[in-house]
Design a protein around this motif. Structure first.
Motif, PDB file in Angstrom:
ATOM      1  N   ARG A  39       0.813  -1.221   0.000  1.00 37.07           N
ATOM      2  CA  ARG A  39       0.000   0.000   0.000  1.00 37.07           C
ATOM      3  C   ARG A  39       0.843   1.267   0.000  1.00 37.07           C
ATOM      4  NH1 ARG A  39      -4.879  -0.190   4.202  1.00 37.07           N
ATOM      5  NH2 ARG A  39      -5.384   1.683   3.010  1.00 37.07           N
ATOM      6  N   ASN A  40       2.052   1.174  -0.531  1.00 35.48           N
ATOM      7  CA  ASN A  40       2.908   2.359  -0.616  1.00 35.48           C
ATOM      8  C   ASN A  40       3.907   2.141  -1.746  1.00 35.48           C
ATOM      9  OD1 ASN A  40       5.255   4.197  -0.054  1.00 35.48           O
ATOM     10  ND2 ASN A  40       3.943   4.821   1.640  1.00 35.48           N
ATOM     11  N   VAL A  41       3.908   3.041  -2.717  1.00 34.92           N
ATOM     12  CA  VAL A  41       4.751   2.865  -3.894  1.00 34.92           C
ATOM     13  C   VAL A  41       6.233   2.918  -3.544  1.00 34.92           C
ATOM     14  CG1 VAL A  41       4.785   5.333  -4.494  1.00 34.92           C
ATOM     15  CG2 VAL A  41       5.066   3.607  -6.289  1.00 34.92           C
ATOM     16  N   PHE A  42       6.582   3.667  -2.502  1.00 32.14           N
ATOM     17  CA  PHE A  42       7.992   3.787  -2.133  1.00 32.14           C
ATOM     18  C   PHE A  42       8.478   2.536  -1.392  1.00 32.14           C
ATOM     19  CE2 PHE A  42       6.395   8.168  -2.457  1.00 32.14           C
ATOM     20  CZ  PHE A  42       7.249   8.633  -3.427  1.00 32.14           C
ATOM     21  N   PHE A  43       7.627   1.950  -0.562  1.00 36.03           N
ATOM     22  CA  PHE A  43       7.984   0.678   0.061  1.00 36.03           C
ATOM     23  C   PHE A  43       8.125  -0.409  -1.002  1.00 36.03           C
ATOM     24  CE2 PHE A  43       5.702   1.960   4.253  1.00 36.03           C
ATOM     25  CZ  PHE A  43       6.781   2.753   4.584  1.00 36.03           C
ATOM     26  N   GLY A  44       7.183  -0.419  -1.952  1.00 39.68           N
ATOM     27  CA  GLY A  44       7.258  -1.391  -3.040  1.00 39.68           C
ATOM     28  C   GLY A  44       8.514  -1.214  -3.873  1.00 39.68           C
ATOM     29  N   ALA A  45       8.883   0.046  -4.130  1.00 38.43           N
ATOM     30  CA  ALA A  45      10.082   0.327  -4.911  1.00 38.43           C
ATOM     31  C   ALA A  45      11.340  -0.087  -4.151  1.00 38.43           C
ATOM     32  CB  ALA A  45      10.143   1.807  -5.263  1.00 38.43           C
ATOM     33  N   ALA A  46      11.349   0.109  -2.835  1.00 38.31           N
ATOM     34  CA  ALA A  46      12.519  -0.274  -2.034  1.00 38.31           C
ATOM     35  C   ALA A  46      12.775  -1.774  -2.123  1.00 38.31           C
ATOM     36  CB  ALA A  46      12.305   0.149  -0.581  1.00 38.31           C
ATOM     37  N   LEU A  47      11.717  -2.560  -1.977  1.00 38.80           N
ATOM     38  CA  LEU A  47      11.872  -4.014  -2.039  1.00 38.80           C
ATOM     39  C   LEU A  47      12.194  -4.469  -3.461  1.00 38.80           C
ATOM     40  CD1 LEU A  47      11.810  -6.627  -0.516  1.00 38.80           C
ATOM     41  CD2 LEU A  47       9.323  -6.700  -0.745  1.00 38.80           C
ATOM     42  N   THR A  48      11.563  -3.843  -4.447  1.00 37.39           N
ATOM     43  CA  THR A  48      11.858  -4.164  -5.845  1.00 37.39           C
ATOM     44  C   THR A  48      13.315  -3.868  -6.169  1.00 37.39           C
ATOM     45  OG1 THR A  48       9.584  -3.636  -6.494  1.00 37.39           O
ATOM     46  CG2 THR A  48      11.230  -3.691  -8.244  1.00 37.39           C
ATOM     47  N   ASN A  49      13.817  -2.751  -5.672  1.00 35.65           N
ATOM     48  CA  ASN A  49      15.209  -2.370  -5.909  1.00 35.65           C
ATOM     49  C   ASN A  49      16.165  -3.403  -5.324  1.00 35.65           C
ATOM     50  OD1 ASN A  49      17.164  -0.230  -6.791  1.00 35.65           O
ATOM     51  ND2 ASN A  49      17.663  -0.233  -4.613  1.00 35.65           N
ATOM     52  N   LEU A  50      15.873  -3.873  -4.125  1.00 33.79           N
ATOM     53  CA  LEU A  50      16.730  -4.885  -3.508  1.00 33.79           C
ATOM     54  C   LEU A  50      16.723  -6.182  -4.313  1.00 33.79           C
ATOM     55  CD1 LEU A  50      16.080  -4.557   0.341  1.00 33.79           C
ATOM     56  CD2 LEU A  50      18.177  -4.023  -0.911  1.00 33.79           C
ATOM     57  N   ILE A  51      15.542  -6.580  -4.795  1.00 38.04           N
ATOM     58  CA  ILE A  51      15.428  -7.837  -5.538  1.00 38.04           C
ATOM     59  C   ILE A  51      16.129  -7.738  -6.889  1.00 38.04           C
ATOM     60  CG2 ILE A  51      13.814  -9.417  -6.659  1.00 38.04           C
ATOM     61  CD1 ILE A  51      11.778  -8.686  -4.464  1.00 38.04           C
ATOM     62  N   VAL A  52      15.742  -6.738  -7.690  1.00 35.49           N
ATOM     63  CA  VAL A  52      16.249  -6.629  -9.055  1.00 35.49           C
ATOM     64  C   VAL A  52      17.743  -6.314  -9.075  1.00 35.49           C
ATOM     65  CG1 VAL A  52      16.070  -5.348 -11.223  1.00 35.49           C
ATOM     66  CG2 VAL A  52      14.000  -5.942  -9.945  1.00 35.49           C
ATOM     67  N   CYS A  53      18.133  -5.294  -8.319  1.00 37.45           N
ATOM     68  CA  CYS A  53      19.552  -4.911  -8.315  1.00 37.45           C
ATOM     69  C   CYS A  53      20.401  -5.933  -7.573  1.00 37.45           C
ATOM     70  CB  CYS A  53      19.715  -3.521  -7.693  1.00 37.45           C
ATOM     71  SG  CYS A  53      18.958  -2.216  -8.682  1.00 37.45           S
ATOM     72  N   GLY A  54      19.820  -6.623  -6.606  1.00 34.55           N
ATOM     73  CA  GLY A  54      20.545  -7.693  -5.921  1.00 34.55           C
ATOM     74  C   GLY A  54      20.914  -8.808  -6.896  1.00 34.55           C
ATOM     75  N   PHE A  55      19.962  -9.175  -7.753  1.00 35.53           N
ATOM     76  CA  PHE A  55      20.240 -10.176  -8.779  1.00 35.53           C
ATOM     77  C   PHE A  55      21.264  -9.662  -9.787  1.00 35.53           C
ATOM     78  CE2 PHE A  55      16.272 -12.458  -7.616  1.00 35.53           C
ATOM     79  CZ  PHE A  55      16.798 -13.740  -7.575  1.00 35.53           C
ATOM     80  N   SER A  56      21.185  -8.377 -10.112  1.00 31.77           N
ATOM     81  CA  SER A  56      22.129  -7.807 -11.070  1.00 31.77           C
ATOM     82  C   SER A  56      23.550  -7.819 -10.510  1.00 31.77           C
ATOM     83  CB  SER A  56      21.724  -6.377 -11.431  1.00 31.77           C
ATOM     84  OG  SER A  56      22.534  -5.857 -12.459  1.00 31.77           O
ATOM     85  N   VAL A  57      23.687  -7.512  -9.230  1.00 32.40           N
ATOM     86  CA  VAL A  57      25.009  -7.572  -8.592  1.00 32.40           C
ATOM     87  C   VAL A  57      25.520  -9.013  -8.569  1.00 32.40           C
ATOM     88  CG1 VAL A  57      26.246  -7.276  -6.416  1.00 32.40           C
ATOM     89  CG2 VAL A  57      24.690  -5.487  -7.202  1.00 32.40           C
ATOM     90  N   ALA A  58      24.629  -9.953  -8.239  1.00 31.16           N
ATOM     91  CA  ALA A  58      25.018 -11.370  -8.244  1.00 31.16           C
ATOM     92  C   ALA A  58      25.439 -11.806  -9.643  1.00 31.16           C
ATOM     93  CB  ALA A  58      23.854 -12.223  -7.755  1.00 31.16           C
ATOM     94  N   ASN A  59      24.748 -11.294 -10.652  1.00 31.80           N
ATOM     95  CA  ASN A  59      25.103 -11.595 -12.032  1.00 31.80           C
ATOM     96  C   ASN A  59      26.499 -11.077 -12.363  1.00 31.80           C
ATOM     97  OD1 ASN A  59      24.368 -12.205 -14.961  1.00 31.80           O
ATOM     98  ND2 ASN A  59      24.726 -10.000 -15.073  1.00 31.80           N
ATOM     99  N   ARG A  60      26.796  -9.877 -11.902  1.00 32.21           N
ATOM    100  CA  ARG A  60      28.121  -9.297 -12.136  1.00 32.21           C
ATOM    101  C   ARG A  60      29.211 -10.141 -11.481  1.00 32.21           C
ATOM    102  NH1 ARG A  60      29.908  -3.052 -10.764  1.00 32.21           N
ATOM    103  NH2 ARG A  60      32.154  -3.335 -11.021  1.00 32.21           N
ATOM    104  N   VAL A  61      28.984 -10.545 -10.248  1.00 28.94           N
ATOM    105  CA  VAL A  61      29.978 -11.341  -9.529  1.00 28.94           C
ATOM    106  C   VAL A  61      30.195 -12.683 -10.229  1.00 28.94           C
ATOM    107  CG1 VAL A  61      30.443 -12.561  -7.366  1.00 28.94           C
ATOM    108  CG2 VAL A  61      29.528 -10.234  -7.304  1.00 28.94           C
ATOM    109  N   LYS A  62      29.096 -13.323 -10.644  1.00 27.59           N
ATOM    110  CA  LYS A  62      29.214 -14.638 -11.277  1.00 27.59           C
ATOM    111  C   LYS A  62      29.936 -14.549 -12.615  1.00 27.59           C
ATOM    112  CE  LYS A  62      26.608 -18.763 -12.505  1.00 27.59           C
ATOM    113  NZ  LYS A  62      25.272 -19.352 -12.783  1.00 27.59           N
ATOM    114  N   ILE A  63      29.662 -13.483 -13.367  1.00 32.15           N
ATOM    115  CA  ILE A  63      30.349 -13.307 -14.648  1.00 32.15           C
ATOM    116  C   ILE A  63      31.845 -13.099 -14.424  1.00 32.15           C
ATOM    117  CG2 ILE A  63      30.672 -11.709 -16.582  1.00 32.15           C
ATOM    118  CD1 ILE A  63      27.688 -11.349 -16.708  1.00 32.15           C
ATOM    119  N   GLU A  64      32.199 -12.297 -13.436  1.00 31.34           N
ATOM    120  CA  GLU A  64      33.610 -12.019 -13.176  1.00 31.34           C
ATOM    121  C   GLU A  64      34.341 -13.236 -12.623  1.00 31.34           C
ATOM    122  OE1 GLU A  64      33.458  -8.658 -10.594  1.00 31.34           O
ATOM    123  OE2 GLU A  64      33.185  -7.210 -12.219  1.00 31.34           O
TER     124      GLU A  64
END
Length: 220
Positions: A62-87
């Motif tokens: 019920r809050n777009v900013f709370f939703g964005a915070a969790l989305t940011n952790l999920i999406v960017c967390g996977f992106s960081v993991a992707n970077r580490v795995k590629i390297e």
């Protein structure tokens, strides 16, 4: 914050989260944007799943900013993991890796990994900032003013559900609808080999390069 502004904020935040996820990739963001400019459909394909996840979590929290915070952790967390795995292993993160989390822990201990602490810090700080904004900026919930059954010929009136139950039903309905659309897209648009192969890449046989050029959110 009224519904229109909430939706506008969701679109803008989804775009920012997508850019941050692309920035977390091993390659330069500028090179990714040049490719996206030449193939604009990639912009939609990378941002759309982020936006639908954000919308689902916004409905649930019920809050777009709370939703964005969790989305940011999920999406960017996977992106960081992707970077580490590629390297480390010269291969990107695939959805099947989620089923191998125990094995991942054992594999990680065998490598001397240099984590991108700068990227991790920016992702965490951005999520905390969104949570802080959400504490001060409330979003007006969607309400059904006439959510009450009326008598019709040969029918009985249905008792009005308690307010909290109605609220949770609406939140779950919004979340389920958003995830349902995302699932349908994954099974159709994102599963299309013809679409995937239609994009120009420097080396179609080197998967990490394809992920870097077409964007991690879409390729994942």
């Amino acid at each position: 914050m009224p519904l229109i502004l909430t939706l506008l904020a969701a679109v803008l935040l989804a775009g920012c989260i997508t850019l941050l996820a692309l920035w977390c990739q091993p390659n330069a963001l500028r090179s990714v944007l040049i490719i996206f400019k030449a193939q604009p459909l990639l912009i939609v394909l990378n941002a759309l799943p982020v936006g639908l996840i954000l919308l689902a979590l916004t409905c649930l929290l019920r809050n777009v900013f709370f939703g964005a915070a969790l989305t940011n952790l999920i999406v960017c967390g996977f992106s960081v993991a992707n970077r580490v795995k590629i390297e480390v292993r010269d291969e990107p993160v695939f959805p099947r890796d989620l089923a191998l989390l125990k094995e991942v822990g054992a594999i990680v201990s065998d490598y001397d990994i240099s984590y991108p602490w700068g990227s991790i810090a920016i992702v965490v700080v951005a999520s905390l900032a969104l949570v802080l904004i959400g504490l001060f900026v409330k979003c007006r919930p969607v309400s059904l003013a006439a959510w009450k059954a009326r008598k019709t010929k040969g029918a009985f009136a249905v008792l009005e559900a308690p307010h909290r139950l109605r609220s949770w039903l609406l939140r779950l309905a919004g979340c389920t609808a958003s995830l349902g659309v995302l699932t349908a897209l994954i099974m159709t648009v994102y599963a299309s080999n013809d679409l995937y192969n239609s994009f120009k890449v420097s080396n179609a046989y080197y998967v990490p390069s394809v992920f870097n050029e077409l964007g991690f959110p879409y390729c994942f």
